[in-house]
Write an enzyme that holds these catalytic residues in place. Structure first.
Site, PDB file in Angstrom:
ATOM      1  NE  ARG A  37      48.178  31.133  32.863  1.00 56.15           N
ATOM      2  CZ  ARG A  37      47.801  32.388  33.032  1.00 56.15           C
ATOM      3  NH1 ARG A  37      47.649  33.161  31.969  1.00 56.15           N
ATOM      4  NH2 ARG A  37      47.539  32.878  34.221  1.00 56.15           N
ATOM      5  CG  HIS A  67      37.160  30.071  32.658  1.00 57.50           C
ATOM      6  ND1 HIS A  67      37.954  30.669  31.697  1.00 57.50           N
ATOM      7  CD2 HIS A  67      36.885  31.037  33.568  1.00 57.50           C
ATOM      8  CE1 HIS A  67      38.141  31.930  32.012  1.00 57.50           C
ATOM      9  NE2 HIS A  67      37.499  32.197  33.146  1.00 57.50           N
ATOM     10  CE1 TYR A  70      41.751  32.773  33.300  1.00 59.33           C
ATOM     11  CE2 TYR A  70      43.725  31.596  33.988  1.00 59.33           C
ATOM     12  CZ  TYR A  70      42.471  32.091  34.276  1.00 59.33           C
ATOM     13  OH  TYR A  70      41.933  31.910  35.519  1.00 59.33           O
ATOM     14  CG  HIS A 107      39.120  36.250  30.720  1.00 59.44           C
ATOM     15  ND1 HIS A 107      40.318  36.315  31.386  1.00 59.44           N
ATOM     16  CD2 HIS A 107      38.225  35.737  31.595  1.00 59.44           C
ATOM     17  CE1 HIS A 107      40.163  35.857  32.619  1.00 59.44           C
ATOM     18  NE2 HIS A 107      38.900  35.498  32.755  1.00 59.44           N
ATOM     19  CD  GLU A 142      35.624  36.258  34.051  1.00 60.33           C
ATOM     20  OE1 GLU A 142      36.230  36.554  35.092  1.00 60.33           O
ATOM     21  OE2 GLU A 142      35.803  35.196  33.411  1.00 60.33           O
ATOM     22  CG  ASP A 176      35.577  38.098  38.617  1.00 60.01           C
ATOM     23  OD1 ASP A 176      35.906  38.818  39.574  1.00 60.01           O
ATOM     24  OD2 ASP A 176      36.135  37.015  38.361  1.00 60.01           O
ATOM     25  CG  HIS A 179      37.414  40.451  36.857  1.00 59.34           C
ATOM     26  ND1 HIS A 179      37.201  39.536  35.849  1.00 59.34           N
ATOM     27  CD2 HIS A 179      38.532  40.039  37.511  1.00 59.34           C
ATOM     28  CE1 HIS A 179      38.145  38.607  35.899  1.00 59.34           C
ATOM     29  NE2 HIS A 179      38.954  38.888  36.908  1.00 59.34           N
ATOM     30  CG  HIS A 211      33.693  34.117  37.958  1.00 66.31           C
ATOM     31  ND1 HIS A 211      34.477  34.401  36.859  1.00 66.31           N
ATOM     32  CD2 HIS A 211      33.194  32.866  37.751  1.00 66.31           C
ATOM     33  CE1 HIS A 211      34.454  33.371  36.032  1.00 66.31           C
ATOM     34  NE2 HIS A 211      33.672  32.438  36.550  1.00 66.31           N
ATOM     35  CG  ASP A 224      42.032  40.013  37.064  1.00 65.35           C
ATOM     36  OD1 ASP A 224      41.555  39.438  38.058  1.00 65.35           O
ATOM     37  OD2 ASP A 224      42.095  39.468  35.947  1.00 65.35           O
ATOM     38  CG  HIS A 226      40.567  36.660  41.620  1.00 65.27           C
ATOM     39  ND1 HIS A 226      39.802  35.652  41.059  1.00 65.27           N
ATOM     40  CD2 HIS A 226      40.529  37.684  40.720  1.00 65.27           C
ATOM     41  CE1 HIS A 226      39.337  36.046  39.890  1.00 65.27           C
ATOM     42  NE2 HIS A 226      39.777  37.281  39.662  1.00 65.27           N
ATOM     43  CD  GLU A 256      37.040  32.724  38.449  1.00 60.98           C
ATOM     44  OE1 GLU A 256      37.103  32.158  37.350  1.00 60.98           O
ATOM     45  OE2 GLU A 256      37.027  33.977  38.565  1.00 60.98           O
TER      46      GLU A 256
END
Length: 278
Positions: A37, A67, A70, A107, A142, A176, A179, A211, A224, A226, A256
């Site tokens: 973040r 990764h 975000y 992403h 992704e 994913d 997703h 993923h 989205d 999970h 994930e």
């Protein structure tokens, strides 16, 4: 053999993640390159990276997945935000040269009202400014759930980005499962059809990682969220077909799911059993 792992915290360093993966019976894993973040990255310790390289070789790990945070958005409305994303990703790729041959997943971004075509063009422009001919890392787009103004909810959008990237050999895709289902692809009832469509639009040779996630929402919800394996709308049966599929089974799979380490260990063991029973 199923190559499977989970998302691990990089806070204790590279080699510690490798040892933790072995404890979980994993032979790959994913980690954030920096605060997911935020923007700060830990100082890189070359000796720590070398220790992980030795562990990966000794235990025949599949490629790892680094990764991106975000918060990065290559197609943001403001140039300063796009520039920040480019600079951060370029720094990540430079640091990953200490772990050559891995994957860097991100992403694609949100066009925030500029329109999908503008978003695609900006993402490709950003990648063209970042990628280098001599880099050893493959950058993965992704597949996204298509919520809001996300780019990447349709295979065609990812293909349009790839077509605009000059160093296309440095690019791939991470699929994913949550997703793709949330985006409306029938992963549950027609996995073969989904993969045929992926191959037609993008090409299965571009698919580098999976993923593996269940979803808290029904197919097409575009939300989205999970879920743990077998506890969502996709379900264990459908996800078992994913890990058993001959077009996918050699790829690295990364969980994930909303788990702590004991939960990840259970899911890794579960999916290994499911794959082996094929």
């Amino acid at each position: 053999m199923l190559h499977i792992g989970c998302h691990l915290s990089a806070s204790r360093g590279f080699a510690a993640m490798g040892r933790q993966a072995l404890e979980l019976k994993a032979d790959t894993f994913q980690f954030f390159t920096r605060n997911p973040r935020g923007s700060r990255a830990k100082d890189l310790d070359p000796a720590d990276a070398a220790a992980l390289r030795e562990l990966l070789t000794a235990h025949r790990f599949a490629p790892l997945i680094a990764h991106a945070p975000y918060t990065l958005n290559l197609c943001g409305a403001e140039e300063k935000n796009r520039r920040f994303a480019q600079e951060t990703m370029a720094d990540d790729l430079s640091r990953l040269e200490h772990l050559p041959g891995q994957y860097y997943n991100f992403h694609p971004g949100s066009h925030v009202g500029q329109g999908i075509d503008a978003g695609i063009a900006l993402i490709a422009d950003g990648l063209n400014a970042i990628l280098r001919p001599d880099q050893s890392t493959t950058v993965l787009l992704e597949t996204m759930a298509g919520k809001g103004t996300e780019v990447g909810g349709r295979f065609e959008e990812l293909r349009a980005i790839l077509d605009r990237v000059e160093l296309g050999e440095k690019m791939g895709v991470c699929l994913d499962t949550c997703h793709v289902s949330d985006a409306g692809y029938d992963l549950i009832g027609d996995l073969d059809g989904v993969l045929t469509e992926f191959d037609r639009v993008i090409g299965l040779s571009r698919l580098k990682a999976i993923h593996l996630n269940d979803s808290k929402n029904p197919a097409g919800a575009r939300k989205d969220r999970h879920a743990c394996i077998g506890e969502g709308y996709i379900g264990l049966e459908a996800l078992t077909r994913v890990v058993r599929h001959p077009a996918l089974r050699e790829l690295p799979f990364c969980l994930e799911t909303p788990n702590e380490l004991p939960g990840y260990a259970r899911e890794i063991a579960l999916m290994r059993r499911q794959a082996e029973e094929a």
